[in-house]
Motif scaffolding. Structure first.
Motif, short mmCIF file in Angstrom:
data_model
loop_
_atom_site.label_atom_id
_atom_site.label_comp_id
_atom_site.label_asym_id
_atom_site.label_seq_id
_atom_site.Cartn_x
_atom_site.Cartn_y
_atom_site.Cartn_z
N ASN A 78 27.99 12.69 8.03
CA ASN A 78 27.25 13.56 8.94
C ASN A 78 28.06 13.70 10.23
OD1 ASN A 78 25.29 15.05 10.23
ND2 ASN A 78 23.99 13.29 10.70
N TRP A 79 29.04 14.61 10.21
CA TRP A 79 30.02 14.70 11.28
C TRP A 79 29.61 15.61 12.44
CZ3 TRP A 79 31.57 19.68 11.94
CH2 TRP A 79 31.41 20.55 10.85
N LYS A 80 28.70 16.54 12.21
CA LYS A 80 28.35 17.50 13.26
C LYS A 80 27.70 16.80 14.45
CE LYS A 80 28.06 22.16 11.48
NZ LYS A 80 27.26 23.39 11.43
N GLY A 81 28.15 17.20 15.64
CA GLY A 81 27.54 16.66 16.85
C GLY A 81 28.02 15.27 17.21
N LYS A 82 29.05 14.77 16.54
CA LYS A 82 29.56 13.43 16.82
C LYS A 82 30.95 13.52 17.44
CE LYS A 82 27.09 10.60 13.41
NZ LYS A 82 26.07 11.57 13.08
N THR A 83 31.28 12.55 18.27
CA THR A 83 32.62 12.46 18.84
C THR A 83 33.53 11.78 17.83
OG1 THR A 83 32.17 10.31 19.87
CG2 THR A 83 31.65 12.28 21.17
N SER A 84 34.83 11.85 18.09
CA SER A 84 35.79 11.21 17.19
C SER A 84 35.58 9.71 17.13
CB SER A 84 37.21 11.53 17.64
OG SER A 84 37.48 12.91 17.54
N LYS A 85 35.24 9.13 18.28
CA LYS A 85 35.00 7.68 18.31
C LYS A 85 33.80 7.31 17.44
CE LYS A 85 34.63 3.83 21.56
NZ LYS A 85 34.55 3.44 22.99
N GLU A 86 32.75 8.15 17.50
CA GLU A 86 31.56 7.89 16.67
C GLU A 86 31.87 8.10 15.19
OE1 GLU A 86 28.15 9.23 19.95
OE2 GLU A 86 28.93 10.67 18.48
N LEU A 87 32.68 9.12 14.90
CA LEU A 87 33.06 9.39 13.51
C LEU A 87 33.88 8.25 12.93
CD1 LEU A 87 34.10 13.15 13.22
CD2 LEU A 87 32.32 11.97 11.97
N SER A 88 34.78 7.65 13.75
CA SER A 88 35.65 6.60 13.26
C SER A 88 34.88 5.36 12.82
CB SER A 88 36.67 6.22 14.34
OG SER A 88 36.02 5.64 15.47
N LYS A 89 33.63 5.22 13.27
CA LYS A 89 32.82 4.05 12.92
C LYS A 89 32.05 4.25 11.61
CE LYS A 89 32.20 2.70 17.76
NZ LYS A 89 31.22 2.47 18.85
N LEU A 90 32.09 5.47 11.06
CA LEU A 90 31.38 5.72 9.81
C LEU A 90 32.15 5.13 8.63
CD1 LEU A 90 30.31 9.45 10.37
CD2 LEU A 90 28.94 7.39 10.73
#
Length: 341
Positions: free
Chosen positions: A94-106
């Protein structure tokens, strides 16, 4: 009024409206309705056209193998294409609306790629202009891949950050072609140098051989005529010349052997700790008299009396003798040759 009586010229019970006005009203209503219908139809067509245009653009972007991504002013991901989702392995996230830092934690995403790709986001906004650079990544087989990255910062009318467009193009094949081209040019240059070298070495080998042959012919002539004792000094001088030219031939042959070893990857150095100042000084002293015999001034000087380094003294000697040999060859009589450490 009597039954069935008729009033003549009586007042009409209906409002008497001019026919022209009625037609004008009808035409106006028709025009108004037509305008409304056309307007609604135009809006509908424009909406359909916009939808179709968006679909075509999205299809075009999704079929592109390049990375295309749009972030908002806070660095949150808004839109992207399939190539980007695949590159960062975020298709199922669920990548929409997330920053790269938040995405990297998925879980399951390519964390290193995501964080490395956002490194220059801040720089693009600070400079307020398009930036372009190359970055290295690694694929699943740990092979190096190179991307040409372009970042375009977007600002609103007030100069505030409104978005960032990120583009990435895989140039690995192009870089490899350039590297192969450089390697090919280097090989061609090396081959040309080799050809030139062997042409020169042939001349270098011929010269001492001619000198040795000439000296031997002279000694044979003297011996044949029985005047060895009378020409003793000349024979000694010619013997010395032959010896020096034999050394020269040995040096040339050793250089050829070393070149072959270097090309084959078998050249080795026997490294030991030596005072490089003493090594160079001994070599210089051994050839000083020979250099001076060529009507050349020779000096040796050093700014360091002792410097212990790991080296192969035999290779150092051959390098220095080659340099001195060239110096002697290309220095006019009366000139000066100096060795300094």
């Amino acid at each position: 009024m009597p039954y069935k009586s008729i009033t003549i010229n009586g007042r009409s019970k209906y409002l008497n409206v001019p026919t022209s006005l009625i037609w004008l009203l009808i035409i106006s209503l028709i025009t108004l309705f037509s305008f409304l219908i056309l307007n609604i139809s135009g809006r509908h067509e424009a909406k359909l056209s916009l939808i179709n245009s968006e679909q075509r653009l999205r299809t075009l972007i999704n079929t592109s193998p390049n990375i295309v991504c749009l972030k908002d002013g806070q660095g949150k991901w808004l839109e992207t294409n399939k190539a980007t989702l695949s590159f960062f392995n975020i298709s199922n996230a669920n990548w929409k609306g997330k920053t790269s830092k938040e995405l990297s934690k998925l879980p399951g995403v390519c964390k290193e790629r995501i964080l490395k790709y956002q490194d220059s986001d801040k720089l693009a906004w600070e400079e307020g202009s398009i930036i372009n650079y190359q970055a290295e990544f690694h694929n699943e087989n740990n092979e190096k891949i190179i991307y040409d990255i372009t970042k375009v910062p977007l600002f609103d009318s007030n100069g505030s950050k409104s978005g960032l467009v990120l583009l990435g193009h895989d140039i690995t094949a192009h870089v490899k072609v350039e590297e192969n081209t450089k390697l090919l040019n280097k090989m061609i240059e090396s081959e040309n140098l080799r050809t030139e070298f062997f042409a020169n070495i042939s001349h270098e080998l011929r010269t001492p051989l001619n000198v040795i042959l000439s000296a031997l012919q002279y000694i044979q002539y003297v011996d044949k005529n029985g005047v060895m004792e009378e020409n003793k000094d000349t024979i000694i001088r010619y013997s010395y010349i032959m010896k020096q030219n034999c050394y020269r031939l040995v040096r040339l042959v050793n250089n050829l052997i070393d070149i072959t070893k270097i090309d084959s990857g078998y050249f080795e150095l026997n490294l030991e700790n030596y005072n490089i100042t003493d090594v160079i000084e001994e070599i210089c002293l051994s050839v000083a008299s020979y250099i001076e015999s060529k009507s050349l001034n020779f000096t040796f000087d050093t700014e360091v009396e002792e410097k212990i380094i790991a080296c192969d003294p035999n290779i150092i000697e051959r390098i220095l003798l080659n340099l001195l040999s060239n110096a002697i060859k290309f220095t006019n009589p009366g000139g000066k040759i100096a060795v300094n450490i």
